[in-house]
Structure formats: C-alpha cells, structure tokens
Scaffold this active site. Structure first.
Site, PDB file in Angstrom:
ATOM      1  N   GLY A  11       0.829  -1.208   0.000  1.00  0.00           N
ATOM      2  CA  GLY A  11       0.000   0.000   0.000  1.00  0.00           C
ATOM      3  C   GLY A  11       0.858   1.250   0.000  1.00  0.00           C
ATOM      4  CG  ASP A  49      -5.093  -7.564  -7.525  1.00  0.00           C
ATOM      5  OD1 ASP A  49      -5.376  -7.409  -6.313  1.00  0.00           O
ATOM      6  OD2 ASP A  49      -5.958  -7.795  -8.388  1.00  0.00           O
ATOM      7  N   GLY A  75      -4.964  -1.898   1.680  1.00  0.00           N
ATOM      8  CA  GLY A  75      -6.317  -2.249   2.088  1.00  0.00           C
ATOM      9  C   GLY A  75      -7.323  -1.547   1.203  1.00  0.00           C
ATOM     10  CE1 TYR A 158     -11.600  -1.357   5.555  1.00  0.00           C
ATOM     11  CE2 TYR A 158     -12.392  -0.925   7.774  1.00  0.00           C
ATOM     12  CZ  TYR A 158     -11.422  -0.777   6.801  1.00  0.00           C
ATOM     13  OH  TYR A 158     -10.290  -0.064   7.069  1.00  0.00           O
ATOM     14  CE  LYS A 162      -8.636  -3.013   7.737  1.00  0.00           C
ATOM     15  NZ  LYS A 162      -7.253  -3.011   7.228  1.00  0.00           N
TER      16      LYS A 162
END
Lengths: 260, 260
Positions: A11, A49, A75, A158, A162
């Site tokens: 990221g 990816d 993320g 989501y 997490k």
C-alpha cells in the site's frame, strides 16, 4: 531506530503506506514498496494485486531475501464488494505473509494495519472462526454469499476483514518464535486518507457520531510512526498484540459499554 | 526521538524505571528521577514515598515546571500489604499525576506502568468502580478491609491496583485534550526485575503455568523502549490506550478464552 534496516511496505502509493515509506526512509531504512499503482515513494517498487493469488505468488518470487520486516498496509474500503474487501484486507495479506516469512531475516517484524473497525472481534467470534476456515485459494465469493456479506449494511465485510486480521495476528503470536519473527497489529481510528470519504459513506450515522467525539480525524502522520515503531527492535516483546492508536475512540467505546 | 526533552520518571532506582532513565538519557533527554531510594540513574533526583500524600505534595511543590512527560513506573509487589499496594500502585500515582499536570508542558505525555495483572479489568468492573470512589485522602485501609483484600489470596490487591490504573487511564483519554496532554498505559508481562520473585511467590501455580508458555521472562530492556515511545511525539494519537507488551501472554489468554 530503523537505520540500516530494509522493510517491505504494501500500500506504498498512498495514505498511511506512503507516509510509512517516507518515515522509514527518514529513519535510515531502505524501503521496498508494493502497490497496485506505481509509486516513487519507495527505494524499490513491485506492482501487485494483493487480492489475486497469482499476483501474490509472482511478487513473493520476485521480492529479495533478507528484509527486516513487512508492513501490511494495503487495504480497500467498505465501499468495495465484500469479496474484494476480504480478499485484499485479510486473505491476500495472510497469503503474502505466510509466503514471505521464509525469505525474511531472522528477528524480522511484521506489522499489520488493522482498524478500529476490528475492535469488536470478541463479539463476532463465531463468524471470525468461519472466516478463518477459508483462504485465498477457496471460494471467497461463496463464503460472502453464505454469510450474507454481499448485501450487508454498514460495511460488515470490512469489519470482518479487520476482526479476522486481529485474531489471526494473535493466533500467530508464537508461530515464528524460533526465528524471533514477531507479528502485531496497529488499529487506527478514522484517518484522513483517500478512503476516509468511502468510510463515512458506508458507515453512516455511526461514523458521524464517533467523529463528534474526536477533535479531528487522524492523519497518516499519526499512524506511520506507530508502524515504524512496531517494525523496530524497540517493539520485540510485543507478540500478537493490537496497538489501538485512535485518538481515544476504543477507550470511548469501552467506557460507554462498561459505564465508567 | 526524545532528544532535548525533559521527563520525570518515578521508580527510577531499579528495574524498568532504572532502564527507562538510562534509555531516555541515551536518546538525549534530561531525566528527573523520583524514588524512595536515592539513585544516580537520573540527571536530577527527588526522594519521595509515593504512597504518602504529604510526601507527594512536597514532591510536586519541588519538581520543576515544564517537563515534557511523566513516566509513572514506581510500584510495589503483591507481597506487600494490600493497603500499601493500592496506595503506591494506584492512589498515589493518581494523586501525583493530577497534581503535576498543571506544571507539565503543553503537549506532554504521561505513561503509566500497568501490568498483565490488570488485563482482566472487564471482569472486575464493579470492584474497580468501588475502588475509584476512594482516593489517597480517604481510608484506604478501611476500603481494603471492606473488600476483603487484606487476606485475599493471589495478590488480588495487586491485580485491582493495575485494573484501576488501566480504567482510570482510559477514563482520562480526553481530560487534558485542550493542552494536548495524553495519558496511556504500558502493560508488561512478567519481567525479570527485583520484584519478580515476589510475584511468583504470591501468584503461585498460575504464574508458573503462564511462565511455561513464555520463552523467557521479559527484561527491563524489553519494556523501557515502549515507555520511551509512549512518552514521545510518535505516540501522540494514543489516548487512554493500553500497550500490552508481554511476549504474547495477553494474546494467549484471549485465544484460550475464545478457543481460537
């Protein structure tokens, strides 16, 4: 603190990942960046990816040996489809980490960017356990359908991604103890990054209410130093821990719940 | 990281406090030490009994203005009487902190040394709330009698002192927000300090069982860097948090409880 070390940062192109690259370089480290989008933020760059098993496997084959740590920061936000959210935020991270460990240096540190969104994992244990039985090689789309995540409101996929990350990190507190490789989570509260708008859109009233209690959303500069610390030799007695750097929001949730 | 800053460190004469003094000085900070026992570990030293209100008030009057942080590390082990444990580990810490805040610099950081022993606070909420109604000016001995702490086995007073500290820290996540003064806890697992023997004696089988799962007890060198980080500008988005640096023990407890 990290002078002379080499770290892999996923990221790397934006937000907390970009700031982590900048800070680690400032601290004297060499940074290997990974992202879908090319970036000059790192000393070296690999395009991948992280929701795609073939792309991850290619990446792992290409990455050099001997890095002193891995910061899993890539993320996707809850506005994306449930399948993509789970694949990138959890299953892909898991696959990359397990595959790269043999190439890391002894004593390396792994820092996983979780979220305040995962803080409620103890209330979602059953679903987290089901999620744990799936991997990136399995039918993640089918799992999402079975769990009703495709149409779940409030970004449930989501939150689950997490929660699973926090639990998986905890489970692996001692997995690589023989090589002194440690893994921990950092859980930021709402951070002013390119995906903050997506959050507020998905989370709606709940996020707005939370925001009222905070003086300001976090900035990447509030979180990157925690990632850099978690990667350093100063954090080597943390194992499977979750560092809640959120401007006080998790304390606020706990205080409300227990009526302190 | 802390170059040019000034910090007050209690418990400076031994264990984690001594190592924190050493590390902060190595980082370029000036250290003001506080302890019952005189020590040369700090740049300046003040003698005080942190279980005694008069001694704390004298200390606060003497301490210079403008420190950039306070590390509350002084503590007594569970082999001491319940009253002394609660007075030094919680009520005295609380009194010192509240009294010193007006003398701290804006943006200062307060780091409280809690313990893995406080990790179970959510299961002790009612007793913690009762403990919160007492202060160092009140009849702490009477509170201990009323709670049956004098004769409690397994160091209950010690656990309660650390539970209360974690909760009080959480409660004060935003108390000094207007001055950007933050407060957080660090919760180490068993650390090889002069009081480790006292712990094992009091905690008995429970501690021995825990020790089996750890490769080694922690060392002050595992914990002091976390205190130094918590005092630094790198940790300013932590508010009321609890940093569990314990070699994986809290993750072990959670994993067992939830059967992961």
């Amino acid at each position: 603190m990290n002078n002379g070390k080499t770290f892999i940062v996923t990221g790397a192109a934006s937000g907390i990942g970009a700031e982590t690259c900048r800070l680690l370089k400032e601290q004297g480290a060499t940074v290997i960046g990974v992202d879908r989008d090319p970036t000059g933020n790192a000393d070296r760059f690999f395009e991948a990816d992280l929701g795609d098993p073939a792309s991850i496997d290619t990446l792992v084959a290409e990455l050099p040996e001997g890095a002193d740590g891995l910061a899993n920061i890539a993320g996707v936000p809850p506005t994306r489809a449930a399948e993509a959210v789970l694949k990138v935020n959890f299953y892909g991270l898991q696959r990359l980490t397990l595959a790269i460990v043999p190439k890391l240096a002894d004593g390396a540190s792994i820092a996983n960017l979780a979220s305040l969104a995962g803080f409620g994992w103890p209330n979602a244990v059953d679903q987290v356990k089901r999620a744990m039985k799936v991997s990136l090689d399995d039918d993640v789309a089918g799992f999402c359908r079975a769990e009703g995540l495709d149409n779940a409101e409030g970004g449930r996929s989501y939150f689950l991604s997490k929660e699973a990350l926090i639990v998986w990190t905890m489970q692996n507190r001692w997995t690589w103890r023989d090589r002194n490789i440690t893994m921990n989570c950092i859980s930021p509260g709402p951070v002013d990054t390119p995906i903050l708008g997506d959050f507020l859109q998905t989370l709606g009233e709940r996020a707005k209410e939370d925001r009222k209690h905070m003086d300001r959303p976090g900035r990447p500069q509030d979180v990157a130093p925690v990632v850099a610390f978690a990667l350093s030799e100063h954090a080597k007695w943390f194992r499977g821990a979750n560092l809640t750097v959120d401007g006080g929001m998790s304390g606020h949730i706990l205080s409300n719940f227990h009526q302190f």
